[in-house]
Design a protein around this motif. Sequence first.
Motif, mmCIF file in Angstrom:
data_model
loop_
_atom_site.group_PDB
_atom_site.id
_atom_site.type_symbol
_atom_site.label_atom_id
_atom_site.label_comp_id
_atom_site.label_asym_id
_atom_site.label_seq_id
_atom_site.Cartn_x
_atom_site.Cartn_y
_atom_site.Cartn_z
ATOM 1 N N SER A 63 0.829 -1.207 0.000
ATOM 2 C CA SER A 63 0.000 0.000 0.000
ATOM 3 C C SER A 63 0.861 1.253 0.000
ATOM 4 C CB SER A 63 -0.947 -0.018 1.203
ATOM 5 O OG SER A 63 -1.753 1.132 1.205
ATOM 6 N N VAL A 64 1.041 1.855 1.155
ATOM 7 C CA VAL A 64 1.758 3.128 1.276
ATOM 8 C C VAL A 64 3.210 2.994 0.819
ATOM 9 C CG1 VAL A 64 2.597 4.839 2.928
ATOM 10 C CG2 VAL A 64 0.264 3.938 3.131
ATOM 11 N N SER A 65 3.677 4.026 0.143
ATOM 12 C CA SER A 65 5.071 4.041 -0.308
ATOM 13 C C SER A 65 5.779 5.286 0.220
ATOM 14 C CB SER A 65 5.131 4.038 -1.833
ATOM 15 O OG SER A 65 6.466 4.147 -2.295
ATOM 16 N N THR A 66 7.056 5.130 0.481
ATOM 17 C CA THR A 66 7.891 6.249 0.917
ATOM 18 C C THR A 66 9.087 6.364 -0.014
ATOM 19 O OG1 THR A 66 7.283 5.897 3.240
ATOM 20 C CG2 THR A 66 9.233 7.235 2.808
ATOM 21 N N LEU A 67 9.295 7.552 -0.534
ATOM 22 C CA LEU A 67 10.481 7.854 -1.348
ATOM 23 C C LEU A 67 11.451 8.620 -0.456
ATOM 24 C CD1 LEU A 67 11.856 7.955 -4.217
ATOM 25 C CD2 LEU A 67 10.759 10.186 -4.485
ATOM 26 N N THR A 68 12.657 8.120 -0.335
ATOM 27 C CA THR A 68 13.658 8.746 0.515
ATOM 28 C C THR A 68 14.802 9.277 -0.329
ATOM 29 O OG1 THR A 68 13.137 7.251 2.351
ATOM 30 C CG2 THR A 68 15.239 8.418 2.449
ATOM 31 N N ILE A 69 15.165 10.508 -0.077
ATOM 32 C CA ILE A 69 16.322 11.110 -0.750
ATOM 33 C C ILE A 69 17.326 11.456 0.345
ATOM 34 C CG2 ILE A 69 17.150 12.867 -2.336
ATOM 35 C CD1 ILE A 69 14.237 13.351 -3.160
ATOM 36 N N GLN A 70 18.492 10.859 0.270
ATOM 37 C CA GLN A 70 19.536 11.109 1.261
ATOM 38 C C GLN A 70 20.487 12.190 0.758
ATOM 39 O OE1 GLN A 70 20.969 6.980 1.470
ATOM 40 N NE2 GLN A 70 20.199 6.890 3.577
ATOM 41 N N ARG A 71 21.015 12.948 1.688
ATOM 42 C CA ARG A 71 22.030 13.976 1.387
ATOM 43 C C ARG A 71 21.577 14.810 0.186
ATOM 44 N NH1 ARG A 71 24.165 9.167 1.648
ATOM 45 N NH2 ARG A 71 24.805 9.113 -0.540
ATOM 46 N N THR A 72 20.444 15.445 0.330
ATOM 47 C CA THR A 72 19.838 16.163 -0.789
ATOM 48 C C THR A 72 20.782 17.190 -1.407
ATOM 49 O OG1 THR A 72 18.844 17.694 0.803
ATOM 50 C CG2 THR A 72 17.453 15.901 -0.047
ATOM 51 N N GLN A 73 20.648 17.340 -2.714
ATOM 52 C CA GLN A 73 21.406 18.307 -3.499
ATOM 53 C C GLN A 73 20.415 19.283 -4.143
ATOM 54 O OE1 GLN A 73 24.896 18.115 -3.619
ATOM 55 N NE2 GLN A 73 24.502 16.576 -2.040
ATOM 56 N N GLN A 74 20.909 20.417 -4.561
ATOM 57 C CA GLN A 74 20.033 21.427 -5.153
ATOM 58 C C GLN A 74 19.352 20.901 -6.417
ATOM 59 O OE1 GLN A 74 22.528 24.930 -5.489
ATOM 60 N NE2 GLN A 74 21.756 25.710 -3.539
ATOM 61 N N GLU A 75 20.027 20.035 -7.159
ATOM 62 C CA GLU A 75 19.417 19.511 -8.378
ATOM 63 C C GLU A 75 18.275 18.533 -8.097
ATOM 64 O OE1 GLU A 75 22.690 19.207 -7.633
ATOM 65 O OE2 GLU A 75 23.409 17.155 -7.986
ATOM 66 N N ASP A 76 18.094 18.184 -6.806
ATOM 67 C CA ASP A 76 16.964 17.330 -6.453
ATOM 68 C C ASP A 76 15.663 18.129 -6.359
ATOM 69 O OD1 ASP A 76 19.004 15.507 -4.019
ATOM 70 O OD2 ASP A 76 18.810 15.249 -6.200
ATOM 71 N N SER A 77 15.760 19.433 -6.394
ATOM 72 C CA SER A 77 14.567 20.273 -6.313
ATOM 73 C C SER A 77 13.656 19.979 -7.500
ATOM 74 C CB SER A 77 14.954 21.759 -6.318
ATOM 75 O OG SER A 77 15.707 22.084 -5.178
ATOM 76 N N ALA A 78 12.412 19.636 -7.195
ATOM 77 C CA ALA A 78 11.457 19.233 -8.230
ATOM 78 C C ALA A 78 10.131 18.932 -7.548
ATOM 79 C CB ALA A 78 11.948 17.998 -8.973
ATOM 80 N N VAL A 79 9.150 18.620 -8.377
ATOM 81 C CA VAL A 79 7.891 18.092 -7.852
ATOM 82 C C VAL A 79 7.926 16.582 -8.019
ATOM 83 C CG1 VAL A 79 5.382 18.036 -8.094
ATOM 84 C CG2 VAL A 79 6.621 20.196 -8.417
ATOM 85 N N TYR A 80 7.694 15.874 -6.932
ATOM 86 C CA TYR A 80 7.702 14.420 -6.958
ATOM 87 C C TYR A 80 6.258 13.937 -6.973
ATOM 88 C CZ TYR A 80 12.668 14.675 -6.284
ATOM 89 O OH TYR A 80 14.005 14.937 -6.488
ATOM 90 N N LEU A 81 5.929 13.248 -8.059
ATOM 91 C CA LEU A 81 4.555 12.796 -8.262
ATOM 92 C C LEU A 81 4.451 11.292 -8.063
ATOM 93 C CD1 LEU A 81 3.823 14.875 -11.468
ATOM 94 C CD2 LEU A 81 2.597 15.125 -9.318
ATOM 95 N N CYS A 82 3.424 10.893 -7.371
ATOM 96 C CA CYS A 82 3.126 9.483 -7.176
ATOM 97 C C CYS A 82 1.857 9.159 -7.953
ATOM 98 C CB CYS A 82 2.928 9.192 -5.687
ATOM 99 S SG CYS A 82 2.428 7.496 -5.312
ATOM 100 N N ALA A 83 1.801 7.964 -8.496
ATOM 101 C CA ALA A 83 0.607 7.518 -9.214
ATOM 102 C C ALA A 83 0.345 6.061 -8.871
ATOM 103 C CB ALA A 83 0.789 7.680 -10.723
ATOM 104 N N SER A 84 -0.909 5.662 -8.986
ATOM 105 C CA SER A 84 -1.230 4.255 -8.808
ATOM 106 C C SER A 84 -2.171 3.822 -9.919
ATOM 107 C CB SER A 84 -1.861 3.997 -7.427
ATOM 108 O OG SER A 84 -3.151 4.567 -7.318
ATOM 109 N N SER A 85 -2.203 2.520 -10.158
ATOM 110 C CA SER A 85 -3.102 1.983 -11.174
ATOM 111 C C SER A 85 -3.617 0.629 -10.724
ATOM 112 C CB SER A 85 -2.412 1.890 -12.531
ATOM 113 O OG SER A 85 -1.333 0.987 -12.494
#
Lengths: 118, 110
Positions: A73-95
């Motif tokens: 069911s639930v999902s977690t996206l983890t980003i370690q040691r974030t960098q400026q290029e990680d800036s974005a919109v993170y979209l999740c989808a299900s089907s």
Amino acid sequence: GAGVSQSPSNKVTEKGKDVELRCDPISGHTALYWYRQSLGQGLEFLIYFQGNSAPDKSGLPSDRFSAERTGGSVSTLTIQRTQQEDSAVYLCASSLVGQGAGGANVLTFGAGSRLTVL
Amino acid sequence: SQELEQSPQSLIVQEGKNLTINCTSSKTLYGLYWYKQKYGEGLIFLMMLQKGGEEKSHEKITAKLDEKKQQSSLHITASQPSHAGIYLCGAAFGNTPLVFGKGTRLSVIA
């Protein structure tokens, strides 16, 4: 739930910090996807979960990125040691079904988590 | 390289005018999906096309998939301010997650 829920909707963090983004898919949907949307870059596939199969991680940009889906069911996206290029919109989808179902596979998207790395 | 090319990148039309957005692939499509996105929101599914020559309509929006299944067009008749947003095409190339174009930003002015 009625739709795909994502949290937080906005996250501002400092470079080098870790962040976790959460996705709660539609109940009963077996497939879950993470995409990233950067300005001018369109949607970039990150990772795909289908049932109990091993996830397709082919889109993850570096080993700083990881994701898990607990109990199908639930999902977690983890980003370690974030960098400026990680800036974005993170979209999740299900089907309801996964890819390969004869091409008929409508994805329902959440509103996204906007990540800003300072 | 980008597997799906959308054109134009952006479009400004006067309210009431018709417009067309194109989505082109270098490979045969197993399925073609059109989505719309408004700022700060997720993608809203519009239509799905699978068969060559297929055409579908929803209200004033019509989408077509060509016979070779390598190009799709989205046509909006008598545009309204509510049509403004980013239109994205997504494609299934087989047993892989959908690939998306970079989107077409539509503005409708009074």
